[in-house]
Write a protein that holds these residues in place. Sequence first.
Motif, PDB file in Angstrom:
ATOM      1  N   TRP A   1      -3.775  -3.670   9.484  1.00 23.95           N
ATOM      2  CA  TRP A   1      -4.035  -2.238   9.416  1.00 23.95           C
ATOM      3  C   TRP A   1      -5.510  -1.903   9.457  1.00 23.95           C
ATOM      4  O   TRP A   1      -5.970  -1.152  10.302  1.00 23.95           O
ATOM      5  CB  TRP A   1      -3.437  -1.671   8.120  1.00 23.95           C
ATOM      6  CG  TRP A   1      -2.310  -0.788   8.435  1.00 23.95           C
ATOM      7  CD1 TRP A   1      -0.993  -1.045   8.225  1.00 23.95           C
ATOM      8  CD2 TRP A   1      -2.379   0.480   9.061  1.00 23.95           C
ATOM      9  NE1 TRP A   1      -0.252  -0.016   8.695  1.00 23.95           N
ATOM     10  CE2 TRP A   1      -1.069   0.927   9.208  1.00 23.95           C
ATOM     11  CE3 TRP A   1      -3.425   1.264   9.529  1.00 23.95           C
ATOM     12  CZ2 TRP A   1      -0.762   2.135   9.793  1.00 23.95           C
ATOM     13  CZ3 TRP A   1      -3.133   2.470  10.111  1.00 23.95           C
ATOM     14  CH2 TRP A   1      -1.809   2.896  10.237  1.00 23.95           C
ATOM     15  N   LEU A   2      -6.231  -2.512   8.524  1.00 26.29           N
ATOM     16  CA  LEU A   2      -7.615  -2.104   8.337  1.00 26.29           C
ATOM     17  C   LEU A   2      -8.436  -2.373   9.591  1.00 26.29           C
ATOM     18  O   LEU A   2      -9.112  -1.471  10.109  1.00 26.29           O
ATOM     19  CB  LEU A   2      -8.199  -2.842   7.133  1.00 26.29           C
ATOM     20  CG  LEU A   2      -9.548  -2.325   6.667  1.00 26.29           C
ATOM     21  CD1 LEU A   2      -9.462  -0.850   6.333  1.00 26.29           C
ATOM     22  CD2 LEU A   2     -10.002  -3.113   5.470  1.00 26.29           C
TER      23      LEU A   2
ATOM     24  N   LEU B   1     -15.194   4.466   6.784  1.00 26.88           N
ATOM     25  CA  LEU B   1     -14.510   5.189   5.709  1.00 26.88           C
ATOM     26  C   LEU B   1     -13.138   5.677   6.157  1.00 26.88           C
ATOM     27  O   LEU B   1     -12.151   5.568   5.424  1.00 26.88           O
ATOM     28  CB  LEU B   1     -15.356   6.378   5.259  1.00 26.88           C
ATOM     29  CG  LEU B   1     -16.500   6.079   4.298  1.00 26.88           C
ATOM     30  CD1 LEU B   1     -17.280   7.342   4.004  1.00 26.88           C
ATOM     31  CD2 LEU B   1     -15.952   5.484   3.016  1.00 26.88           C
ATOM     32  N   ALA B   2     -13.082   6.220   7.379  1.00 23.30           N
ATOM     33  CA  ALA B   2     -11.790   6.735   7.873  1.00 23.30           C
ATOM     34  C   ALA B   2     -10.770   5.616   7.956  1.00 23.30           C
ATOM     35  O   ALA B   2      -9.595   5.806   7.618  1.00 23.30           O
ATOM     36  CB  ALA B   2     -11.984   7.401   9.236  1.00 23.30           C
TER      37      ALA B   2
ATOM     38  N   ALA C   1      -5.980   3.401   5.915  1.00 24.27           N
ATOM     39  CA  ALA C   1      -5.148   2.268   5.514  1.00 24.27           C
ATOM     40  C   ALA C   1      -4.563   2.491   4.122  1.00 24.27           C
ATOM     41  O   ALA C   1      -3.382   2.206   3.880  1.00 24.27           O
ATOM     42  CB  ALA C   1      -5.982   0.983   5.554  1.00 24.27           C
ATOM     43  N   ALA C   2      -5.377   3.035   3.220  1.00 25.50           N
ATOM     44  CA  ALA C   2      -4.894   3.291   1.855  1.00 25.50           C
ATOM     45  C   ALA C   2      -3.770   4.325   1.862  1.00 25.50           C
ATOM     46  O   ALA C   2      -2.775   4.187   1.139  1.00 25.50           O
ATOM     47  CB  ALA C   2      -6.058   3.769   0.975  1.00 25.50           C
ATOM     48  N   VAL C   3      -3.917   5.349   2.697  1.00 29.01           N
ATOM     49  CA  VAL C   3      -2.878   6.382   2.762  1.00 29.01           C
ATOM     50  C   VAL C   3      -1.570   5.785   3.272  1.00 29.01           C
ATOM     51  O   VAL C   3      -0.491   6.085   2.749  1.00 29.01           O
ATOM     52  CB  VAL C   3      -3.334   7.543   3.669  1.00 29.01           C
ATOM     53  CG1 VAL C   3      -2.167   8.466   3.969  1.00 29.01           C
ATOM     54  CG2 VAL C   3      -4.458   8.320   3.009  1.00 29.01           C
TER      55      VAL C   3
ATOM     56  N   VAL D   1     -10.325   8.214  -1.193  1.00 30.12           N
ATOM     57  CA  VAL D   1      -8.956   7.692  -1.192  1.00 30.12           C
ATOM     58  C   VAL D   1      -8.033   8.572  -2.031  1.00 30.12           C
ATOM     59  O   VAL D   1      -6.984   9.023  -1.543  1.00 30.12           O
ATOM     60  CB  VAL D   1      -8.922   6.216  -1.647  1.00 30.12           C
ATOM     61  CG1 VAL D   1      -7.497   5.758  -1.888  1.00 30.12           C
ATOM     62  CG2 VAL D   1      -9.588   5.326  -0.613  1.00 30.12           C
ATOM     63  N   PRO D   2      -8.401   8.892  -3.297  1.00 28.87           N
ATOM     64  CA  PRO D   2      -7.513   9.798  -4.059  1.00 28.87           C
ATOM     65  C   PRO D   2      -7.360  11.152  -3.383  1.00 28.87           C
ATOM     66  O   PRO D   2      -6.267  11.732  -3.379  1.00 28.87           O
ATOM     67  CB  PRO D   2      -8.227   9.950  -5.407  1.00 28.87           C
ATOM     68  CG  PRO D   2      -9.257   8.916  -5.464  1.00 28.87           C
ATOM     69  CD  PRO D   2      -9.572   8.476  -4.083  1.00 28.87           C
ATOM     70  N   MET D   3      -8.455  11.630  -2.783  1.00 27.99           N
ATOM     71  CA  MET D   3      -8.389  12.938  -2.141  1.00 27.99           C
ATOM     72  C   MET D   3      -7.392  12.924  -0.977  1.00 27.99           C
ATOM     73  O   MET D   3      -6.542  13.813  -0.862  1.00 27.99           O
ATOM     74  CB  MET D   3      -9.784  13.306  -1.640  1.00 27.99           C
ATOM     75  CG  MET D   3      -9.885  14.710  -1.129  1.00 27.99           C
ATOM     76  SD  MET D   3     -11.589  15.021  -0.643  1.00 27.99           S
ATOM     77  CE  MET D   3     -11.326  16.186   0.666  1.00 27.99           C
TER      78      MET D   3
END
Lengths: 201, 239
Positions: A131-132, A182-183, A188-190, B204-206
């Motif tokens: 993913w990342l 950052l995006a 990936a976290a989302v 990330v939290p946002m």
Amino acid sequence: MTVTPENESSAALPAPVVRVTPAADVALVATFGALLAVCSLTSITIGLVPVPITLQTFGVLLAGAVLGARRGALATLLYLAVGLAGVPVFAQGAAGLGVLATPSVGYLLAFPLVAWVVGLAVERIRHPRRWLLSTLAATLAATVVLYLIGVPVMAWRAGVPVSTALAWNLSFIPLDLVKAVLAAVVGAAVHRAFPDLLRRR
Amino acid sequence: MRGDRRGSAASGHAWSRSAGAARSSGFAGHVGAAGTAGTTVVHRASVPTKLASLAVLGVATVVLHGLVPAVTLLLVTVGLALLARLPRRAAFAGLRPVVAVVVVLGAVQWWQRGWMTAVEAAADLTTLVLGATVVLATSPIDDLLDTVVRASAPLRRVGLQPELVALTVMLMLRTVPALLDLTAEVRDAARARGLGRHPRALLVPMAIRTVARARATGEALAARGIGDEPRPRSAEPAL
């Protein structure tokens, strides 16, 4: 395949159909349009970088990375339409059709294509482990697309040679790299938090 | 942030401050809409007419080269602004974001191509921004958004319903203040943990809370049957 009680019960009950409703898409597109506005209006400070950076490009890349090609592009289109109609959603609260006259209009109008490019790549990721890196490749490629449209338009509108516009553009590159990373990280976290967000191809 | 409501467009706080920011009327103040009530010829002209005129103006500045056309177009636009009785404050509020661009652009052109090109470029840019300011200041924001929705009617062919577009626009406008609050909240939380300069702790939290909010909104819309109208080519769930 053996018929287990679990299978039986799932046959008896209606299968939990995850219906992709237009309502869900409308909400996602509208919310990310709003997120783009918020990203353009707020700035953050990072580490040792002295100047606060706005998150507009980050928001565009994130929309593509999170929503995929079609919905990501629609979210940026919505943002542009609302901004051009006069709602203060562009960077520094700018708004209205006057934005079309500024030299940086190319970057702005490239946003839907940029989000679409990221989304197209993200929809094709098969392995969650990749993913990342895959998303990072996509956001970096999309940043190049942003420059391919933004720089010539800036040269044309400002009436300078493309080489001069390219030199002006150089100063944006370090921060744009940060935003691309950052995006990818946030995207990936989302997707780890909401694995069913994308319709995979 | 400027204290007055009219000129506060340059700050995101304009959104969170005004209680009903989500309602489109809340934005009217920003465009310096002192006279949205139809008082002058310019006010009474329909929004599509004004937008079309602005497009013509844009094309004219690009197509016509030379000092004389540029200055003529600028004078015409200033005349229109006077005709519309555009308040001076609204005119400056519209021009303020591009003043720096005009100055820098003019200087660069002067240096590279001489003063005539510099004046032409600066005049063209000022013309377009002033023209756009006139259009915005003399048109209620509701009418402008209506025009956006009507302009999206051809999108029906690719499966987008204009009503759905209108809903999406309104939903987006309602969501901006909420997300600004969310950002402030997440920022405070990150600062409280001593992570004020760590972008991941903020973003990330946002992003996750934004998506969660969108999910909840989508479910609320679906529960009210919004967006579920039978569509001509709706894809049936494969069984």
